[in-house]
Write an enzyme that holds these catalytic residues in place. Sequence first.
Site, PDB file in Angstrom:
ATOM      1  N   CYS A 191       7.065  -1.315   5.396  1.00  0.00           N
ATOM      2  CA  CYS A 191       7.542  -1.819   4.122  1.00  0.00           C
ATOM      3  C   CYS A 191       8.561  -2.924   4.379  1.00  0.00           C
ATOM      4  O   CYS A 191       9.649  -2.648   4.911  1.00  0.00           O
ATOM      5  CB  CYS A 191       8.179  -0.682   3.325  1.00  0.00           C
ATOM      6  SG  CYS A 191       8.846  -1.255   1.752  1.00  0.00           S
ATOM      7  N   GLU A 245      -1.842  -2.650  -6.611  1.00  0.00           N
ATOM      8  CA  GLU A 245      -1.794  -1.209  -6.891  1.00  0.00           C
ATOM      9  C   GLU A 245      -2.653  -0.838  -8.097  1.00  0.00           C
ATOM     10  O   GLU A 245      -3.087   0.292  -8.218  1.00  0.00           O
ATOM     11  CB  GLU A 245      -0.345  -0.753  -7.116  1.00  0.00           C
ATOM     12  CG  GLU A 245       0.474  -0.668  -5.829  1.00  0.00           C
ATOM     13  CD  GLU A 245       0.099   0.516  -4.924  1.00  0.00           C
ATOM     14  OE1 GLU A 245      -0.457   1.508  -5.413  1.00  0.00           O
ATOM     15  OE2 GLU A 245       0.378   0.432  -3.708  1.00  0.00           O
ATOM     16  N   ASP A 263       5.482   3.635   3.268  1.00  0.00           N
ATOM     17  CA  ASP A 263       5.574   2.447   2.402  1.00  0.00           C
ATOM     18  C   ASP A 263       5.694   2.957   0.970  1.00  0.00           C
ATOM     19  O   ASP A 263       5.617   4.154   0.702  1.00  0.00           O
ATOM     20  CB  ASP A 263       4.310   1.588   2.567  1.00  0.00           C
ATOM     21  CG  ASP A 263       4.321   0.370   1.656  1.00  0.00           C
ATOM     22  OD1 ASP A 263       5.392  -0.232   1.473  1.00  0.00           O
ATOM     23  OD2 ASP A 263       3.261   0.026   1.090  1.00  0.00           O
ATOM     24  N   SER A 264       5.809   2.018   0.038  1.00  0.00           N
ATOM     25  CA  SER A 264       5.857   2.412  -1.368  1.00  0.00           C
ATOM     26  C   SER A 264       4.486   2.869  -1.878  1.00  0.00           C
ATOM     27  O   SER A 264       4.421   3.591  -2.872  1.00  0.00           O
ATOM     28  CB  SER A 264       6.336   1.237  -2.224  1.00  0.00           C
ATOM     29  OG  SER A 264       5.405   0.184  -2.148  1.00  0.00           O
ATOM     30  N   HIS A 306       1.614  -4.973   1.510  1.00  0.00           N
ATOM     31  CA  HIS A 306       0.504  -4.987   0.547  1.00  0.00           C
ATOM     32  C   HIS A 306      -0.340  -6.270   0.647  1.00  0.00           C
ATOM     33  O   HIS A 306      -1.514  -6.259   0.283  1.00  0.00           O
ATOM     34  CB  HIS A 306       1.045  -4.911  -0.886  1.00  0.00           C
ATOM     35  CG  HIS A 306       1.363  -3.532  -1.366  1.00  0.00           C
ATOM     36  ND1 HIS A 306       2.490  -2.855  -0.974  1.00  0.00           N
ATOM     37  CD2 HIS A 306       0.711  -2.713  -2.229  1.00  0.00           C
ATOM     38  CE1 HIS A 306       2.513  -1.666  -1.583  1.00  0.00           C
ATOM     39  NE2 HIS A 306       1.450  -1.558  -2.343  1.00  0.00           N
ATOM     40  N   CYS A 341       5.229  -8.703   3.085  1.00  0.00           N
ATOM     41  CA  CYS A 341       5.015  -7.465   2.338  1.00  0.00           C
ATOM     42  C   CYS A 341       3.693  -6.891   2.821  1.00  0.00           C
ATOM     43  O   CYS A 341       2.686  -7.615   2.890  1.00  0.00           O
ATOM     44  CB  CYS A 341       4.955  -7.753   0.837  1.00  0.00           C
ATOM     45  SG  CYS A 341       4.403  -6.327  -0.134  1.00  0.00           S
TER      46      CYS A 341
HETATM   47  N1  DGL Z   1       4.703  -2.852   0.613  1.00  0.00           N
HETATM   48  C1  DGL Z   1       6.107  -3.015   0.462  1.00  0.00           C
HETATM   49  C2  DGL Z   1       6.650  -4.159   1.237  1.00  0.00           C
HETATM   50  O1  DGL Z   1       6.169  -4.375   2.313  1.00  0.00           O
HETATM   51  C3  DGL Z   1       6.705  -2.819  -0.922  1.00  0.00           C
HETATM   52  C4  DGL Z   1       5.925  -3.241  -2.087  1.00  0.00           C
HETATM   53  C5  DGL Z   1       6.569  -2.804  -3.402  1.00  0.00           C
HETATM   54  O2  DGL Z   1       6.537  -1.612  -3.692  1.00  0.00           O
HETATM   55  O3  DGL Z   1       7.113  -3.673  -4.087  1.00  0.00           O
HETATM   56  O4  DGL Z   1       7.566  -4.827   0.858  1.00  0.00           O
END
Ligand code: DGL
Length: 264
Positions: free
Chosen positions: A73, A151, A10-11, A184, A182
């Site tokens: 992600c 984050e 993931d990011s 996150h 997402c």
């Molecule tokens: N967690 C990621 C997602 O599921 C990306 C979040 C990001 O870096 O913007 O989209």
Amino acid sequence: MDNRAVGIFDSGLGGLTAMKALQELLPEENIVYFGDTGRLPYGAKSREQLRRMAVQDMDLIASYDVKAIIVACGTLSSNAADLLEGYAIPSFGVLRAGVAGMQKLPGTGPLGVIATAASIRSGAFEHALRAACPGREILAVACPDFVPLIESGHGAEDPAVREAVERYCEPLRGADAVLLGCTHYGIIGPAIADYLGEETRLVSASVCGAVQLAQYLIVNGLTGGSGEERLLVSGDAAAFTRAASTFLGRPLAREAEQVPVMAF
Ligand code: DGL
């Protein structure tokens, strides 16, 4: 039996929601996790950048001799599924998995999806939900402030998070279910659940991805490992170690390791 690790990427912190779900299902699996914190947020990148990054991230995680991968992600899953699914290593993207999870739910009312700006802009979640759940109203909402808040250490109880949830999720009130598109967003899931109330079910694309991968390993006799985890990040490794252990609610067996930031 296959003792090779499962790869998850993931990011940043978001994919840990998939890692945690997988560890609850199959605690013995070895895991290699990559968080591309040197380049986040992905949700603010262009489709062309995301497609390059998807291949770079996949190549990196594949180089650790993993037996299967969770593309944890939504932003990459929605902008580069064709590239990600072209690899020989079996991979499970959270878009497909999350939409499959939504498809199983009963009801006839509206369905929502919240995700990053790049995910919503791609139209991929909306399109897949419309195809999987015909006749349902589909509401797709981008929440660009969520990832930077998460984050930078803001949790579900934080007033700034509560304010952002109210701002973005108002159109989703009354939906039968909302997909957290997402990875996150599970980290602030309690704030979203409180705001939308009990009548709206939250479906985590991360958890759906972990369940799909676990089922694949079980059905194919590929489970196995000794519960080791290795976390790689392209940004600040010490900060990631702290944030990851806060989210997981336990110390990490080993500190996150720094890998170089890849050029776009
Ligand atoms: N967690 C990621 C997602 O599921 C990306 C979040 C990001 O870096 O913007 O989209």
